[in-house]
Design an enzyme around this catalytic site. Sequence first.
Site, PDB file in Angstrom:
ATOM      1  N   GLY A   1       0.854  -1.188   0.000  1.00 25.89           N
ATOM      2  CA  GLY A   1       0.000   0.000   0.000  1.00 25.89           C
ATOM      3  C   GLY A   1       0.889   1.237   0.000  1.00 25.89           C
ATOM      4  O   GLY A   1       2.062   1.166  -0.373  1.00 25.89           O
TER       5      GLY A   1
ATOM      6  N   ALA B   1       2.266   2.902   2.408  1.00 26.56           N
ATOM      7  CA  ALA B   1       3.440   2.803   3.272  1.00 26.56           C
ATOM      8  C   ALA B   1       4.445   1.808   2.708  1.00 26.56           C
ATOM      9  O   ALA B   1       5.638   2.108   2.604  1.00 26.56           O
ATOM     10  CB  ALA B   1       3.012   2.412   4.679  1.00 26.56           C
ATOM     11  N   GLY B   2       3.973   0.632   2.321  1.00 28.21           N
ATOM     12  CA  GLY B   2       4.883  -0.412   1.849  1.00 28.21           C
ATOM     13  C   GLY B   2       5.569  -0.056   0.546  1.00 28.21           C
ATOM     14  O   GLY B   2       6.788  -0.168   0.420  1.00 28.21           O
TER      15      GLY B   2
ATOM     16  N   HIS C   1     -16.758   4.991  10.082  1.00 27.25           N
ATOM     17  CA  HIS C   1     -16.908   6.119   9.161  1.00 27.25           C
ATOM     18  C   HIS C   1     -18.389   6.439   9.000  1.00 27.25           C
ATOM     19  O   HIS C   1     -19.196   5.554   8.756  1.00 27.25           O
ATOM     20  CB  HIS C   1     -16.293   5.754   7.818  1.00 27.25           C
ATOM     21  CG  HIS C   1     -16.073   6.932   6.939  1.00 27.25           C
ATOM     22  ND1 HIS C   1     -17.105   7.627   6.368  1.00 27.25           N
ATOM     23  CD2 HIS C   1     -14.927   7.556   6.541  1.00 27.25           C
ATOM     24  CE1 HIS C   1     -16.604   8.631   5.655  1.00 27.25           C
ATOM     25  NE2 HIS C   1     -15.293   8.605   5.739  1.00 27.25           N
TER      26      HIS C   1
ATOM     27  N   SER D   1     -17.164   9.265   0.175  1.00 25.55           N
ATOM     28  CA  SER D   1     -16.140  10.131   0.755  1.00 25.55           C
ATOM     29  C   SER D   1     -16.708  11.179   1.702  1.00 25.55           C
ATOM     30  O   SER D   1     -17.751  11.774   1.478  1.00 25.55           O
ATOM     31  CB  SER D   1     -15.398  10.852  -0.358  1.00 25.55           C
ATOM     32  OG  SER D   1     -14.609  11.875   0.203  1.00 25.55           O
TER      33      SER D   1
ATOM     34  N   ARG E   1     -15.403  12.243  12.435  1.00 26.64           N
ATOM     35  CA  ARG E   1     -16.048  10.985  12.076  1.00 26.64           C
ATOM     36  C   ARG E   1     -16.722  10.279  13.239  1.00 26.64           C
ATOM     37  O   ARG E   1     -17.850   9.814  13.117  1.00 26.64           O
ATOM     38  CB  ARG E   1     -14.992  10.057  11.465  1.00 26.64           C
ATOM     39  CG  ARG E   1     -14.513  10.577  10.152  1.00 26.64           C
ATOM     40  CD  ARG E   1     -13.450   9.697   9.555  1.00 26.64           C
ATOM     41  NE  ARG E   1     -13.172  10.189   8.198  1.00 26.64           N
ATOM     42  CZ  ARG E   1     -12.246   9.675   7.404  1.00 26.64           C
ATOM     43  NH1 ARG E   1     -11.510   8.676   7.802  1.00 26.64           N
ATOM     44  NH2 ARG E   1     -12.061  10.166   6.200  1.00 26.64           N
TER      45      ARG E   1
ATOM     46  N   GLU F   1      -1.108   2.067   8.530  1.00 26.76           N
ATOM     47  CA  GLU F   1      -2.224   1.683   9.388  1.00 26.76           C
ATOM     48  C   GLU F   1      -1.853   0.525  10.318  1.00 26.76           C
ATOM     49  O   GLU F   1      -2.468   0.342  11.366  1.00 26.76           O
ATOM     50  CB  GLU F   1      -3.443   1.297   8.522  1.00 26.76           C
ATOM     51  CG  GLU F   1      -4.737   1.143   9.303  1.00 26.76           C
ATOM     52  CD  GLU F   1      -5.937   0.780   8.439  1.00 26.76           C
ATOM     53  OE1 GLU F   1      -5.816   0.826   7.199  1.00 26.76           O
ATOM     54  OE2 GLU F   1      -6.996   0.453   9.004  1.00 26.76           O
TER      55      GLU F   1
ATOM     56  N   ARG G   1      -9.061   8.938  13.883  1.00 30.62           N
ATOM     57  CA  ARG G   1      -8.264   9.545  12.822  1.00 30.62           C
ATOM     58  C   ARG G   1      -9.102  10.578  12.081  1.00 30.62           C
ATOM     59  O   ARG G   1     -10.262  10.331  11.770  1.00 30.62           O
ATOM     60  CB  ARG G   1      -7.791   8.473  11.839  1.00 30.62           C
ATOM     61  CG  ARG G   1      -6.949   9.019  10.716  1.00 30.62           C
ATOM     62  CD  ARG G   1      -6.429   7.920   9.823  1.00 30.62           C
ATOM     63  NE  ARG G   1      -7.485   7.213   9.114  1.00 30.62           N
ATOM     64  CZ  ARG G   1      -8.128   7.680   8.046  1.00 30.62           C
ATOM     65  NH1 ARG G   1      -7.842   8.874   7.572  1.00 30.62           N
ATOM     66  NH2 ARG G   1      -9.077   6.966   7.462  1.00 30.62           N
TER      67      ARG G   1
END
Lengths: 254, 242, 639
Positions: free
Chosen positions: C44, C46-47, C268, C286, C332, C427, C437
């Site tokens: 993702g 980060a990876g 959410h 969204s 949220r 995450e 978050r």
Amino acid sequence: MSENKRLNLTLHIWRQKNAADPGRLATYRVQGVSVHMSFLEMLDVLNEQLTAQGEEPVAFDHDCREGICGMCSLTVNGIPHGPQRGTTVCQLHMRHFADGQEITIEPWRAKAFPVVRDLVVDRSAFDRIIQAGGFVSVNTGGSPDGNALPVPKKDAEAAMDAAACIGCGACVAACKNASAMLFVAAKISHLAKLPQGQPERRERALAMVAAMDQEGFGFCSNQYECEAVCPKEISVRTIAVMNRDTLRAGLGGA
Amino acid sequence: MEARPIERTSSASLCRLLCSSIGSKALVALTGLALFGFVLGHLAGNLQIFAGQETFNAYAHWIKSKPALLWGTRLGLLAVLAVHLGVSVRLARRNRAARPVPYAFQNTVQATSASLTMVWSGLAILAFVIYHLLHFTVGAVSPAEFGRTDPLGRPDAYTMVVLGFRHPAIALIYAIGMFCLAMHLSHAIQSVFQTFGLNHPRCMPLVRRAGFAAGFLIAAAYVSIPAAVLAGIVTLPPGVSP
Amino acid sequence: MSVKLDAKIPSGPLEKKWEKRRFEMKLVNPANKRKYTVIVVGTGLAGSSAAASLAELGYRVKCFCFQDSPRRAHSIAAQGGINAAKNYQNDGDSVFRLFYDTVKGGDFRAREANVYRLAELSVNIIDQCVAQGVPFAREYGGYLANRSFGGAQVSRTFYARGQTGQQLLLGAYQALSRQIGLGAVQMHPRTEMLDLVVVGGQARGIVTRHLVTGKIECHVSDAVVLATGGYGNVFYLSTNAKGCNVSATYRAYKRGAAFANPCYTQIHPTCIPISGDYQSKLTLMSESLRNDGRVWVSKKKGDTRPPDQISEEERDYYLERKYPSFGNLAPRDISSRAAKEACDDGRGVGPGGRGVYLDFADAIRRLGENVIRERYGNLFDMYERITGENPYKVPMRIYPAVHYTMGGLWVDYDLMSTIPGLFVLGEANFSDHGANRLGASALMQGLADGYFIIPYTIGDYLAGTKLPKADAGHAEFKKVHSEVEERIRRLLSVKGKRSVDSFHRELGHLLWEHCGMTRSEKGLAKALELIPELREAFWKDVSVLGGGDEFNTALEKAGRVADFLEFAELLCTDARLRKESCGGHFREEHQTADGEAERDDASFCHVSAWEYAGEGKAPILNKEPLVFENVHLAQRSYK
């Protein structure tokens, strides 16, 4: 919310144990399918049914189920992602089918996308094409301020239109020649529309086209089936951009 | 990691480009364009038949009197045709190999029938051209109508054409040949634009429609000749009997 | 035994900490970098960004993902945008304000130093992504456009239509692809990490299963980076992709990495409601929609009239009523609970009464349908595809759904877990979002971790650590390898009657019921009673057909669900012990008179880092106190 109709369907599904198996179409019946189910949820129901009968479930690729990851890849009655325009099969809902309908479900068919199992194919050819040049050669760090280089809104929008590609491979699956040109052209166009993509523009086109040719895809014959099934409705204009960039680069033009 | 750019292709020769998918397509388009030029020129010549025997035979005689031009053009066209055909067939075979297992359920969304039959319409045109050459250039189809001269001693091309087209079967063959040409051109003209990268959102729909119309108009113009013969609009010169 | 939680937060003023830490770090000589192998699991944001950046530096990288291509990780589904403290809008934004908003949004349960660094790096991310060719939205002048997002009063969110996550991920994927093409990254798609190998107390590799051939393999490295995402799918229905799972982080937990704050899960507020029991996932709409959409329900209970027949006076725009200063852009957790409240009150809309309206009629009247189409066209289309209703004409129906998990493996300031050499990004770690978050912050964190933090901190670890030689023949690798094989054999040999999905679905129901939007002592006790029963039933009656040496989706799922069945217990245990309400963790026993979350800073201003104690043993709780030197702990108010 529309009425809660239920459908009984006959499914002809491609079953193939592995790459070596020749494969065949198998026929299954599913009953009481809600019209609010997605196509994949309908297959989930079938798989529950098969598991209960001790038959191995049908393997199909899927992940996000919201039309963006590009993993799902089913040809429904000869049309990749099924009959609804601009929609991946994971977002195709059963309200588009009729009670009693027969549905044939096949994997993407292309030499460059060998079947892994049932409806799952290997699309790593796409990754190799991107690896050949589908990027801007920039290392992490040292980039100028994001606003240092203005990009006309029109260009940013055109780049985004092309960048919307989800790499699902429906273009290849739909093309009568199993050509990957829409996929490759989408990436070439995306970067060609932006100032950041200019320095490597010509080399990128040549490198990506060469990589595409190596993978065993067919060649475009301008029938535009790709555009018709593309879930992100990417235009074949991108292919024209790719043609122009490749020809110019190949002829050594500036 | 030492930075290495996208593989540079300074060594990329024209040959490599031409062997690539896009180069091959460009080659087909380019040769197609040359053949299209011939189709137009040939049509312009043929239509002179409506001006009568004198004009038409004079035109035919003028061509024959320039052997260098004639043979240059013929050989040039042959070479262009060979490339057009050769590359197209290579592409078609590759395309076929790209999908070894066909779909059990075949379906099409928006491809036109002209675009789906390019190879077949092309091969049909090739067969037609061979027949056409045998008919009017070699005179192998009906030798009796071939080799006449007009009152000025020139080869009587006019009479040959009129006599030829008086047979409804032959006229039909020509009409079928021209239908194939129409199909082929209707897809080919807009394809040339796309292949050369000339696809503008505003112009392209127009190009597509114009290409389609041009293909059928050109074919219709060709077909107008046998049609006029059969309808008795273009008739044998006075005193010539079949 | 108890792990020592040393967060290694640099001393000194907040705004100098990262600079100071970077200077103190040991460096690996460029020529030596190629001697180190780093494993990155997950592709993702980060990876991919980590793998690409590490390879650019010269490390040998082996990268793994379970999907068929690294381009498909679920970061791709993030719609709305990415925050950055660029202050391009001249509306009062700054690094400190982004930091403050994030800490406050997280209900003061995140580490100050980490969050400040995140806010600092946010500006570099935008620059990096622009340079890669990410087609961010632009103004007519050609400069970057911004939109507003929940929990903030400035406009600092950068976006690429409704596909920001996709475009950022493709940017990182392209950077990664470039390194794969150069041979600097060895990519292993369709390969799932099934365990972590710890040798001599250091993370030295992983054991994987190739999902096509079923081959179990050991991969040896000098450090392991997990960027394997969150565990939202423990609830079965969530906005996560179907393949998202806890296995990688949970396996690492069982090998000694502490798991922090598992009870912090984010619900959410704007998802498409459930339409039937066949539902396989929930689709997010969204948060950016709340810029122009107004949330309402009828004032009357059980009102089944169509929305256009309910007059303005009969409508309750409850977010605008309760939170006048933030209105429809309340954070949220707060918006979600408010929706649940309205539905619990019998005022929900749609089938089953689990939904509220998100109405664009006002915005369409004010701006015209075209403007709304330009802003949200793709989201509206998606809504129509799924529900068959046209949101330009009929208000959308939305309901909260599990979306993100703030909890994750505990990491120090360098993003290293309690196992030396095991780094955790995005995450999958717990570090930056506290108990809730804010929108458009997940993309920011994933990329900050991958592009700008791990390339520094991993170097410090490698340069400063003695790494004895290890290879796949090492006893520990062999042991873990056979354990992995044994587990697969066990799953295949149950040969029960029930499908894996049926267990997963049941687990999800159970958790949503007892440990969902609101939690109580009674519910959690019940969950902790039911989960072990379900787990036992799973191991007795699960049906996994087919074999281990072939492409077997049921087997893949079974392994993941088996982990979820254990992890769920940890989640509930953590939720039960945290007797306060904060962010996404709402305990019914701890609320203010007007129903807002009530924190207990005296007892719970800490990170709960759980340590695995062995099979059948209660996990050990370790606490990392949270110290706030730069913000004042206040009750979060958005009124």
